[in-house]
Design a protein around this motif. Structure first.
Motif, PDB file in Angstrom:
ATOM      1  N   ALA A 121       2.496  28.683  -4.547  1.00  0.00           N
ATOM      2  CA  ALA A 121       2.908  30.424  -4.325  1.00  0.00           C
ATOM      3  C   ALA A 121       1.812  31.222  -4.091  1.00  0.00           C
ATOM      4  O   ALA A 121       1.896  31.974  -3.228  1.00  0.00           O
ATOM      5  CB  ALA A 121       3.439  30.793  -5.794  1.00  0.00           C
ATOM      6  N   LEU A 122       0.597  30.865  -4.740  1.00  0.00           N
ATOM      7  CA  LEU A 122      -0.538  31.759  -4.470  1.00  0.00           C
ATOM      8  C   LEU A 122      -0.995  31.496  -3.085  1.00  0.00           C
ATOM      9  O   LEU A 122      -1.164  32.440  -2.267  1.00  0.00           O
ATOM     10  CB  LEU A 122      -1.598  31.197  -5.415  1.00  0.00           C
ATOM     11  CG  LEU A 122      -2.952  31.973  -5.371  1.00  0.00           C
ATOM     12  CD1 LEU A 122      -2.772  33.531  -5.535  1.00  0.00           C
ATOM     13  CD2 LEU A 122      -4.076  31.605  -6.158  1.00  0.00           C
ATOM     14  N   SER A 123      -1.122  30.023  -2.430  1.00  0.00           N
ATOM     15  CA  SER A 123      -1.306  30.122  -1.264  1.00  0.00           C
ATOM     16  C   SER A 123      -0.655  30.631  -0.232  1.00  0.00           C
ATOM     17  O   SER A 123      -0.884  31.022   0.764  1.00  0.00           O
ATOM     18  CB  SER A 123      -1.513  28.425  -0.769  1.00  0.00           C
ATOM     19  OG  SER A 123      -2.068  27.719  -1.857  1.00  0.00           O
ATOM     20  N   ALA A 124       0.967  30.370  -0.500  1.00  0.00           N
ATOM     21  CA  ALA A 124       2.063  30.734   0.477  1.00  0.00           C
ATOM     22  C   ALA A 124       1.828  32.211   0.588  1.00  0.00           C
ATOM     23  O   ALA A 124       1.874  32.695   1.707  1.00  0.00           O
ATOM     24  CB  ALA A 124       3.270  30.405  -0.223  1.00  0.00           C
ATOM     25  N   PHE A 125       1.675  33.022  -0.457  1.00  0.00           N
ATOM     26  CA  PHE A 125       1.460  34.463  -0.321  1.00  0.00           C
ATOM     27  C   PHE A 125       0.211  34.857   0.699  1.00  0.00           C
ATOM     28  O   PHE A 125       0.445  35.799   1.544  1.00  0.00           O
ATOM     29  CB  PHE A 125       0.855  35.110  -1.725  1.00  0.00           C
ATOM     30  CG  PHE A 125       0.872  36.748  -1.871  1.00  0.00           C
ATOM     31  CD1 PHE A 125      -0.517  37.193  -1.758  1.00  0.00           C
ATOM     32  CD2 PHE A 125       1.868  37.401  -1.305  1.00  0.00           C
ATOM     33  CE1 PHE A 125      -0.758  38.333  -1.768  1.00  0.00           C
ATOM     34  CE2 PHE A 125       1.589  38.910  -1.291  1.00  0.00           C
ATOM     35  CZ  PHE A 125       0.300  39.441  -1.334  1.00  0.00           C
ATOM     36  N   PHE A 126      -0.810  34.194   0.680  1.00  0.00           N
ATOM     37  CA  PHE A 126      -1.841  34.676   1.390  1.00  0.00           C
ATOM     38  C   PHE A 126      -1.603  34.141   2.690  1.00  0.00           C
ATOM     39  O   PHE A 126      -2.017  34.736   3.737  1.00  0.00           O
ATOM     40  CB  PHE A 126      -3.045  34.170   0.964  1.00  0.00           C
ATOM     41  CG  PHE A 126      -3.694  34.993  -0.316  1.00  0.00           C
ATOM     42  CD1 PHE A 126      -3.483  34.755  -1.532  1.00  0.00           C
ATOM     43  CD2 PHE A 126      -4.391  36.067   0.038  1.00  0.00           C
ATOM     44  CE1 PHE A 126      -4.007  35.623  -2.676  1.00  0.00           C
ATOM     45  CE2 PHE A 126      -4.890  36.969  -1.037  1.00  0.00           C
ATOM     46  CZ  PHE A 126      -4.699  36.676  -2.236  1.00  0.00           C
TER      47      PHE A 126
END
Lengths: 671, 220, 314
Positions: A83-88
């Motif tokens: 999720a974190l990578s996807a947001f960025f």
């Protein structure tokens, strides 16, 4: 999944490779401008949209892993999208689309760099940033980090014939590498003897003691802070951003600084299992000082790109304030509040990407139209460049944090998080944190001041130079890029609830709690972070009501009275002579700040005396930290290298003696 | 908020005291300083009266009377006469500018509040939460003494400090024994007289009341 | 539902239509206190009508931003008037914004005013814009701090909840609210261009802040700007009343009590206007360089109020 198994990670890898391929394709016909700007750059923009869409869908899915056997024999590349990578990645994709579209219209032949070379550097930059976001082991992370630093260095010194640009690039590369050392050491500590450097190992092992965890955190703060522009490692930002071409500055400010935020979040919340509360307070304090510093210096600048660079420092400080709050709350097991603070920080990252890119691209248009970067030679451009001016107005209102645009949403969420701090167990914190909220409110107000100065001096008023009458408006692709980013600002401001819902999956992954349920409790129209009685905000109603009232009043006045207009000279209290030199300069607009906050600046003035042959007045406002920190460190480094330089004699005999001595030593000790 | 009404009144008086201490810190004119000092005495007297009435301790009435006579009437009148004779109604000069002084003041207030919280938890009076404010006003008066260049504001700072201490005593232990009270009152009165005499001497020697002139007295 | 919308419309129209009357009342009080003959309570209405009739004269280089700004500023003020609970809490629009968003609306109006002032490019316009932003950048955080104190007491930043908590509980003295009230009055004077920050009756170039910004406006644009300023003053008084004297504001849905609430509001506004006139009469205008100190004092008082809340009221 009905009829396709679409694996987001594969698509992301595909896009990264596509960008690298586009870059390589640029080398084929280096000087062909049409080929680069009409084919390659728009293709890059399309890839950006695809990246954003894929990553947005991936945010709510499970994490996916992949091992690619590139790299060294025993160190394959691990890739992972969560999720974190996807947001960025969403942030990167959307910003890259806008900037690529703009660059397609902005790039010109005849600059110091050929278009093909710029294309390869640019796409490599984008690809390396995307790789950072999906890297799942320390090795790939550092490789991508270095690639990003190098490609951006080459982009920064695009106008390499200018000596100031070269020295700015050097400073940038230096601090980037100092930071990289910090990050490398941090990974070393985190790995804590686990064997390999994959993030999975780092998640599983705990460093030996709280002391080592603190060391790891401080190293991460140092390393990522150097890239983000945290005080005192910020000196490269105001030099590198003005030196680089505007689209590059836009990407650096909008996306590259966020890679540091990503790294800090990854290390703190993902790789380390527990956080200590005073880390959060330290980050909050550093963020606060950085934000205040950035905005105060922005207020006294006379170069439009330097002003925006300092404003970036301020916004990074604000994001760090949010992260610091999140760490503090998490350390005291107040998970829902930590989620709120983290959502505020991440939303601000996204907002900043949009409005900072927009503003930097606007300065690019202005620079191309007028060939002036100094605020003292601009003015009145709203008449000759209306499209750029109106889109810049959206960006200015957004960055000043005014409702109903996007800047206000993250400010609002952050202030709400601050108001919840009285529940903390520590009484000192209980009292200090609201004081921090006061300083944050001051920063927000000052940023409004700075942005009024920025917009007013460039676009409003009378032109300060005659050649400004020939300025041409942005056309074609430039316009498209600006529109994309401005639309993003408006949409993010008016419809924040879907984004906050998606951010819920990020906070669930990092903190284990989410505010999504309470946020949608009153429907998609209102944001209610905790409960509706506590706080609620609806930007759409704002916009609709103000627009309705404007329309209504306009029609009513026309109906009851009239709409006649006459043109005449400006009143100006009856003064007959009005020249463009009578309006405020950029220095003049920043003078009250300079006077009130004198202690923060290092001001050197040359004041004329009655005995001067040719009297002049000069005032230079500089950064104290440069003289307190950087210059002494540079001197120490020079002296040390001078001593070590003694070893270098230039005579072959001496070198042979060195080799001989080393051989003897090894034979003695390494038996 | 379910404190009894008298406790709420005392809290209000305490916050007024703090407000006056801050106002003194930001004043530029000596005359206003004297008026603020008189107001501070009045607030102190009112507070003592409320404590006396709500806890039924008669000796506090006498205490309030002494405060009224001394700090609201006699001392301000003395100080007023002093500055009229010394002819120094001009602006107060400060060592560091006023906004910075206020910021330091806020930091001191936070410090004092945090200091007082654990003590307030095991005191048994109804006024225990005001100890933090009392300490804060003592520290603020001390700050005022440090950051002023002329002698008269320093004296007022000293007197305001004594006010703060008195308030602290009232808040934690319902006042001091009468003897101590009278002794302190006498000390303050005598102290002010001595200060007045000193002012004249300083003025005669240096022709100004700027205390930096006293540095000339050191040997080197 | 219909009732709620009607109440909302009623409150908005009340604020918009009564604002010039409030201005007239304050001017009258000031004249009476200064022993001058008063201009008449309805004078602002006559001024507005006169201005609307005139042709708008615009400078040659006035841009479309200049022409649109008065409408936008008026729209912001009308929105703010709909948000602040004056006669009734829990009106529909009140959920659209809380106290922080209210400060944001004022900031939006102010930024547009400053930009419009810089548009013509005369010395006075940019002077006014610069001074206005100077006053604003200290007044806005001070206002936020003032609003945070009741927010901490009532555990919410929604103005409705604040009014409900402070008005409908038994009478209690909150010293932190005393600090906040003093700071609020100082911010009110600063933001509405009253003495001691700015003289609303002056046209002397070197002393004006608000007047400098609307110098180039005429006719209907000027009318809208003046009206918006009057609405802003009324809203500020209403916020002060809602936070510090909230008795009399009825809960939502009580139709029959609405006239009573309106009368109570008018009475409170009369008192507030009189008090404002008194304050203006006894104070002298400060030098512009002292304005940051004045506002810094307000800011610090707001912070002090929050700290006192932690010490005395928890």
């Amino acid at each position: 999944m009905p009829w396709f198994e679409f694996i987001p990670l594969n698509i992301v890898i595909g896009i990264i490779l596509f960008w690298i391929a586009l870059g390589a394709a640029g080398l084929i016909a280096q000087s062909n401008l049409h080929y680069v700007t009409r084919i390659l750059l728009p293709a890059g923009a399309a890839a950006g949209v695809a990246l954003a869409a894929t990553a947005f869908a991936a945010m709510s899915q499970e994490a996916a892993l992949c091992v690619v056997p590139l790299g060294l024999p025993d160190l394959p590349f691990h890739l992972r999208i969560d999720a974190l990578s996807a947001f960025f990645l969403v942030l990167l994709g959307l910003a890259a689309t806008g900037v690529s579209l703009f660059y397609a219209g902005y790039l010109r032949a005849g600059e110091d760099n050929s278009p093909g070379l710029t294309c390869v550097q640019y796409h490599l930059f984008l690809a390396s940033i995307a790789t950072i976001f999906v890297a799942d082991d320390g090795y790939l992370f550092m490789v991508a980090w270095e690639t990003m630093a190098l490609s951006s260095y080459f982009l920064v010194i695009s106008n390499h014939r200018d000596a100031k640009t070269r020295s700015a690039g050097f400073l940038y590369l230096l601090i980037a590498h100092v930071g990289a050392i910090g990050i490398l050491l941090c990974f070393g500590v985190l790995q804590a003897g686990g064997g390999d450097y994959t993030f999975a190992t780092m998640r599983a092992v705990e460093p030996a003691s709280a002391g080592w965890m603190t060391v790891a955190y401080l190293l991460a703060l140092f390393g990522f802070g150097a890239k983000a522009g945290l005080l005192p490692l910020h000196a490269w930002l105001p030099e590198a951003h003005p030196a680089a071409p505007s689209p590059v500055s836009a990407l650096m400010s909008g996306v590259m600084l966020k890679t540091a935020i990503y790294g800090l979040l990854r290390v703190t919340f993902d790789l380390m299992n527990t956080q200590i509360w005073w880390w959060g307070v330290l980050t909050l304090a550093l963020g606060l000082v950085t934000a205040l510093f950035g905005v105060l210096f922005a207020a006294v600048q006379t170069d439009m790109k330097r002003l925006l660079a300092y404003s970036s420092i301020e916004n990074v400080g604000i994001v760090l304030i949010g992260i610091g709050l999140a760490i503090t709350f998490r350390a005291f097991n107040m998970h829902a509040l930590a989620a709120l603070a983290l959502v505020a920080a991440l939303y601000h990252c996204l907002n900043h990407a949009f409005f900072k890119c927009l503003l930097f691209l606007v300065t690019g248009s202005v620079l191309h139209a007028t060939n002036e970067r100094s605020l003292g030679k601009l003015g009145g451009l709203i008449h000759t460049m209306p499209v750029v001016a109106w889109l810049a107005l959206i960006g200015t209102l957004a960055i000043a944090g005014l409702p109903p645009l996007n800047g206000f949403v993250s400010e609002w969420l952050l202030l709400q998080a601050f108001l919840l701090t009285p529940g903390l167990p520590n009484s000192y914190l209980n009292m200090l944190v609201p004081v921090a909220a006061a300083a944050l409110a001051l920063t927000f107000a000052l940023s409004g001041y700075v942005m009024v100065k920025f917009y007013g001096v460039i676009f409003l008023g009378q032109p300060r130079e005659d050649k400004l009458k020939d300025a041409h408006d942005a056309r074609g692709f430039e316009r498209l890029g600006l529109l994309w980013l401005a639309a993003g600002c408006v949409l993010l401001g008016v419809l924040p609830v879907p984004i906050i819902l998606q951010l819920g999956s990020v906070t669930t992954q990092l903190i284990g709690a989410t505010i999504s349920d309470s946020v949608v409790a009153s429907g998609w129209l209102f944001i209610t972070p905790i409960v509706p009685e506590r706080a609620s905000y609806s930007p759409l109603i704002f916009l609709v009501v103000i627009a309705a009232v404007v329309l209504l009043v306009f029609l009513l006045v026309r109906a009851f009275y009239h709409g006649r207009v006459r043109r005449g000279a400006a009143w100006d209290c009856g003064f007959p002579l009005q020249t463009s030199r009578m309006q405020d300069t950029a220095e003049g607009f920043g003078q009250p700040i300079k006077q009130i906050f004198e202690l923060f600046f290092r001001i050197e003035r040359h004041v004329p005396t009655p005995f001067d042959r040719a009297p002049y007045y000069q005032s230079r406002t500089e950064d104290r930290l440069w003289y307190w920190l950087y210059v002494p460190v540079a001197r120490v480094a020079e002296r040390l290298s001078g001593w070590i330089g003694v070893l270098q004699r230039g005579r072959i005999h001496i070198y042979l003696i060195y080799s001989f001595a080393t051989l003897i030593l090894l034979l003695v000790f390494a038996r | 908020m379910n404190l009894p009404f008298s406790a709420q009144l005392i809290n209000l008086m305490a916050s007024l005291l703090l407000l006056i201490a801050f106002a003194m810190l930001s004043q530029r004119r000596i005359l206003s300083l004297i008026y603020l000092f008189a107001w501070q005495g009045a607030v102190l007297c009112a507070n003592t009266l409320i404590v006396a009435w709500s806890t039924g301790q008669p000796h506090l009435y006498y205490s309030a009377m002494i405060t009224l006579v001394l700090k609201v009437i006699i001392l301000p009148w003395l100080l007023h006469r002093l500055i009229v004779r010394l002819n120094i109604k001009w602006d107060v000069e400060t060592m560091i500018n006023i906004p910075i002084t206020m910021l330091i003041g806020i930091a001191l207030v936070i410090f004092a509040f945090n200091l007082a919280l654990p003590i307030a938890q095991w005191a048994e009076t109804i006024t225990r939460s005001t100890l933090g404010i009392a300490i804060a006003s003592v520290l603020l008066s001390f700050l005022m003494m440090i950051t002023r260049r002329k002698a008269v504001p320093q004296v007022i700072g000293f007197l305001a400090m004594e006010n703060g201490l008195f308030f602290a005593a009232t808040s934690t232990t319902y006042g001091m024994p009468m003897v101590v009270e009278l002794g302190i009152a006498l000390d303050v009165l005598v102290g002010t007289f001595i200060f007045g005499i000193f002012f004249f001497q300083i003025r005669e020697t240096f022709d100004s009341l700027d205390i930096r002139n006293l540095e000339k007295l050191k040997e080197d | 539902m219909i009732e709620a919308i009607l109440s909302q419309l009623f409150q908005t129209l009340l604020a918009v239509l009564l604002a010039p009357l409030m201005l007239g009342w304050i001017n009258n009080c000031r004249s009476w206190l200064q022993n001058k003959s008063a201009p008449g309570l309805l004078q602002p209405y006559r001024t507005l009508r006169k201005l609307f009739h005139k042709d708008a004269v615009l400078a040659h280089n006035a841009s479309s931003l200049f022409r649109m700004a008065p409408y936008i500023i008026f729209g912001c003020m009308v929105l703010a008037a709909s948000i602040v609970p004056m006669v009734e809490t829990n009106l529909p629009f009140a959920y659209a914004a809380d106290a922080i968003a209210l400060v944001g609306v004022f900031a939006l109006a102010r930024v547009f005013m400053a930009l419009a002032a810089m548009d013509i490019g005369t010395a006075f316009g940019s002077l006014g814009a610069r001074r206005e932003m100077l006053v604003a950048f200290l007044a806005e955080p001070a206002l936020l701090m003032v609003l945070f104190t009741p927010a901490l007491i009532s555990q919410s930043t929604s103005l409705n909840t604040m009014v409900a908590t402070l008005g409908q509980r038994e009478f209690a003295l909150f010293p932190s609210l005393a600090y906040a009230a003093v700071a609020f009055v100082m911010v009110l004077l600063a933001e509405n261009a009253r003495i001691p920050i700015d003289n609303p009756a002056t046209h002397l170039e070197l002393t004006m802040i608000h007047e400098a910004m609307i110098l180039e406006y005429s006719a209907r644009h000027l009318a809208l700007m003046e009206w918006a300023a009057a609405i802003k003053l009324m809203i500020y008084c209403a916020i002060g009343i809602a936070l510090f004297m909230p008795w009399g504001i009825v809960a939502a849905g009580s139709w029959p009590l609405l006239p009573v609430a309106t009368l109570v509001l008018v009475a409170k506004l009369l008192v507030a206007g009189g008090g404002l006139a008194l304050l203006e009469t006894v104070s002298a205008k400060m030098r512009i360089f002292r304005a940051p100190e004045f506002l810094g004092m307000a800011f610090l008082l707001g912070v002090l109020g929050m700290l006192t809340h932690f010490l005395l009221e928890r």
